[in-house]
Design a protein around this motif. Sequence first.
Motif, PDB file in Angstrom:
ATOM      1  N   ASN A 292     -31.069  -7.380 -39.020  1.00 54.85           N
ATOM      2  CA  ASN A 292     -31.222  -8.765 -38.579  1.00 54.85           C
ATOM      3  C   ASN A 292     -30.452  -9.078 -37.299  1.00 54.85           C
ATOM      4  O   ASN A 292     -29.536  -8.351 -36.892  1.00 54.85           O
ATOM      5  N   ILE A 293     -30.836 -10.213 -36.705  1.00 50.13           N
ATOM      6  CA  ILE A 293     -30.097 -10.807 -35.596  1.00 50.13           C
ATOM      7  C   ILE A 293     -29.376 -12.028 -36.157  1.00 50.13           C
ATOM      8  O   ILE A 293     -30.013 -12.953 -36.689  1.00 50.13           O
ATOM      9  N   TRP A 294     -28.052 -12.014 -36.058  1.00 46.40           N
ATOM     10  CA  TRP A 294     -27.227 -13.078 -36.620  1.00 46.40           C
ATOM     11  C   TRP A 294     -26.726 -13.963 -35.475  1.00 46.40           C
ATOM     12  O   TRP A 294     -25.988 -13.519 -34.596  1.00 46.40           O
ATOM     13  N   LEU A 295     -27.113 -15.235 -35.518  1.00 48.39           N
ATOM     14  CA  LEU A 295     -26.738 -16.191 -34.473  1.00 48.39           C
ATOM     15  C   LEU A 295     -26.230 -17.483 -35.106  1.00 48.39           C
ATOM     16  O   LEU A 295     -26.419 -17.714 -36.319  1.00 48.39           O
ATOM     17  N   PRO A 296     -25.602 -18.343 -34.315  1.00 48.81           N
ATOM     18  CA  PRO A 296     -25.119 -19.623 -34.857  1.00 48.81           C
ATOM     19  C   PRO A 296     -26.264 -20.444 -35.453  1.00 48.81           C
ATOM     20  O   PRO A 296     -27.426 -20.298 -35.069  1.00 48.81           O
ATOM     21  N   LEU A 297     -25.928 -21.307 -36.363  1.00 51.42           N
ATOM     22  CA  LEU A 297     -26.929 -22.140 -37.026  1.00 51.42           C
ATOM     23  C   LEU A 297     -27.740 -22.947 -36.011  1.00 51.42           C
ATOM     24  O   LEU A 297     -28.969 -23.071 -36.149  1.00 51.42           O
ATOM     25  N   GLU A 298     -27.087 -23.504 -35.004  1.00 53.30           N
ATOM     26  CA  GLU A 298     -27.786 -24.285 -33.986  1.00 53.30           C
ATOM     27  C   GLU A 298     -28.847 -23.460 -33.287  1.00 53.30           C
ATOM     28  O   GLU A 298     -29.940 -23.960 -32.986  1.00 53.30           O
ATOM     29  N   SER A 299     -28.546 -22.222 -33.035  1.00 53.99           N
ATOM     30  CA  SER A 299     -29.521 -21.344 -32.396  1.00 53.99           C
ATOM     31  C   SER A 299     -30.677 -21.050 -33.348  1.00 53.99           C
ATOM     32  O   SER A 299     -31.850 -21.021 -32.938  1.00 53.99           O
ATOM     33  N   CYS A 300     -30.372 -20.834 -34.615  1.00 52.66           N
ATOM     34  CA  CYS A 300     -31.426 -20.547 -35.596  1.00 52.66           C
ATOM     35  C   CYS A 300     -32.392 -21.722 -35.728  1.00 52.66           C
ATOM     36  O   CYS A 300     -33.614 -21.530 -35.887  1.00 52.66           O
ATOM     37  N   LEU A 301     -31.874 -22.922 -35.652  1.00 55.70           N
ATOM     38  CA  LEU A 301     -32.740 -24.095 -35.730  1.00 55.70           C
ATOM     39  C   LEU A 301     -33.704 -24.147 -34.545  1.00 55.70           C
ATOM     40  O   LEU A 301     -34.878 -24.550 -34.697  1.00 55.70           O
ATOM     41  N   LEU A 302     -33.231 -23.734 -33.368  1.00 56.69           N
ATOM     42  CA  LEU A 302     -34.111 -23.680 -32.193  1.00 56.69           C
ATOM     43  C   LEU A 302     -35.174 -22.593 -32.357  1.00 56.69           C
ATOM     44  O   LEU A 302     -36.320 -22.760 -31.927  1.00 56.69           O
ATOM     45  N   PHE A 303     -34.810 -21.476 -32.968  1.00 57.12           N
ATOM     46  CA  PHE A 303     -35.788 -20.426 -33.267  1.00 57.12           C
ATOM     47  C   PHE A 303     -36.852 -20.968 -34.224  1.00 57.12           C
ATOM     48  O   PHE A 303     -38.047 -20.691 -34.070  1.00 57.12           O
TER      49      PHE A 303
END
Length: 650
Positions: A292-303
């Motif tokens: 997986n690619i693990w990113l901040p929650l804010e980034s995941c919401l944009l994804f």
Amino acid sequence: MRYDALFLITTASSGLARLLNVRTSIQQRAEVIPAPIVVPPSQYFDGVDGSWSTFNIRVGTPAQSVRVIASTNSPQTNVVQPAGCATAVLPKGLPANCAASRGETFNLNKSTTWIDQGWYSLNNKDTHYGFEANLGYNFNLDYGLDTLGLDYQAGVNAPTLNNQTVAAYNLPNPLYLGLFGLGTQPVLYETFGNYSAPSFFQTLRKQKLIPSLSWSYTAGASYRLSAGQYAQLIFGGYDTSRYQSNEVQFQLSADVTRDIVVGVQSVIYSGTSTVALLPAPVYAFIESTDPNIWLPLESCLLFEKAFGLTWDNTASKYLMNDTLYTSNLALNPTVTFRLAVSTTGGSTASIVLPFSAFALKAAYPFVTNLTYYFPLKRAANSTQYTLGRTFLQEAYLTVDYDRGNFSVSQCTWVQGATSKIGTILSPSYANSTNGTTGSTATSNSTSGTSVGGIVGGLVGAAAVAVLGGLAYWFWRRKQQNKASKCQGLPRPDDVALGELYQPDKIPWTEQDEADSMYKKAISMHSRNVPDGELGADGNEIHQLSADTRPTEVMDTGSRVRYELDGDMNFGVATLVSAMLTVPGTPKTPVSPMSTLKHGDSVGSVGSEVGLLAAGRARGRQSDAETSRQSSRSRSPMRATSGPAEDQLRL
């Protein structure tokens, strides 16, 4: 001149010997560099959390083949045991061909070389430090030492090493497939007196099977080219046909559990519109263990917004139904990761991932039915920011532990491209020859001319110079001899003092013969002393200087050696001048033999003169030997014990 030639020959021989010794010493120090090891892929795509290119390894004796994922950060090799396909492990039912779906299993009880070390936790669960501890990996494994080899059978690119750390486990989550560790840190067994077992990678370098402590890896892509592109793993080198280079060079982090860290300055979505998917730059760890690619929650919401994703709490994944998958595939958006050494400024490297890189298939036991999922995870904190195996489908990673740096490059996709293997040389090979063929060596590679060849050329040139000098000396001597004959003069060094011109010489008598022998013997031992002088009228022999060295006179047939008196201030010429008289007034000479020792007795004048006459040739030889003698004189990871009841051990 004769002594000059001997000195020249001696000096030249000494010089040549030293050059040869230097050449031998350099050749002994020179070391042939081993070629990079290009590990063959298994030619399988395995997995239930995606379609991953694996590598085959041979474990134990006799060897058991197991297909595993290359782990860029694991210090050991992890393999699935037969119990990993038991109903106790998979209570909802066993998948079809369970062992094959897990890359085959390793039965340690069938290995005659297995040395069991005991059950330990994958990392320190108390401190949450160690291999993948930050991502929540935590289960027990049965650790041991055993024989470990690459590929399906031993070969040039498939070495076999003994006493390697192998950990066997059963649980399907989080590691459904086994791992082949590329980490540098050793496994530390605390309960065994801090016993440390080096990693496979470190052992390769220690045994000088690879040219440096470095490797290159890309995960491969099943969706690329006509039938997919397999993963590539190279120890001690790289393949320029697989990537597009850039100028960014990263430095390894001091934390060995998260050392391949890059600054992610931006993540850009490109589809019907261009959207920034990363609100603020972050530092992220690149590794291949987790998909997986693990990113901040804010980034995941944009994804989620860009791709239409929905988080599934049960599966803990972003699942995609067929409709969502089809629409994204038709649009084929891309995601560009812009990387740099820091989070702001500096040169950058861009890695572009197409939508196909994110469209992974999940199967049982992760989900009940086969479905696509998007490999994105919500990170709880900065220690979880990770660019996992999905990222390495499109990125080519080269890590040089000798120099503490690494590079990340965009993969290229050329059907049927010919590999162009380059060598990464260790700094320790600065004075060594390159044993690789057809490769591009980096950093400390030497030129094509070996050190031994250069020294050999110098030795040859010196030999030619010496031979030329000797030839010139003999030619010059010959010319001087001719010149002397043309002038009708005898050579000074070939004429004894006793043979110099003497007027009024009386007819030859037996007494004259004795006188002549004495004169020749004396002249033979004194003509090279520079302090000796001839009288102005040529009829006298003056006393030599006080520092004249006594010289032995050798007998040719009687094996008797006559010696001058031990007094270093006594000169031969002094004795002879007392004996000789002016020509024309012959007298019975005073025999000098009274000063020559011959055993315990003194022979008659006649016999002694005979010995002196016979010894004249020996006198010349003795002088040469004396001259030669005079010339010579110048001349980590911790495996900690965990309670068995906390984790399943079968």
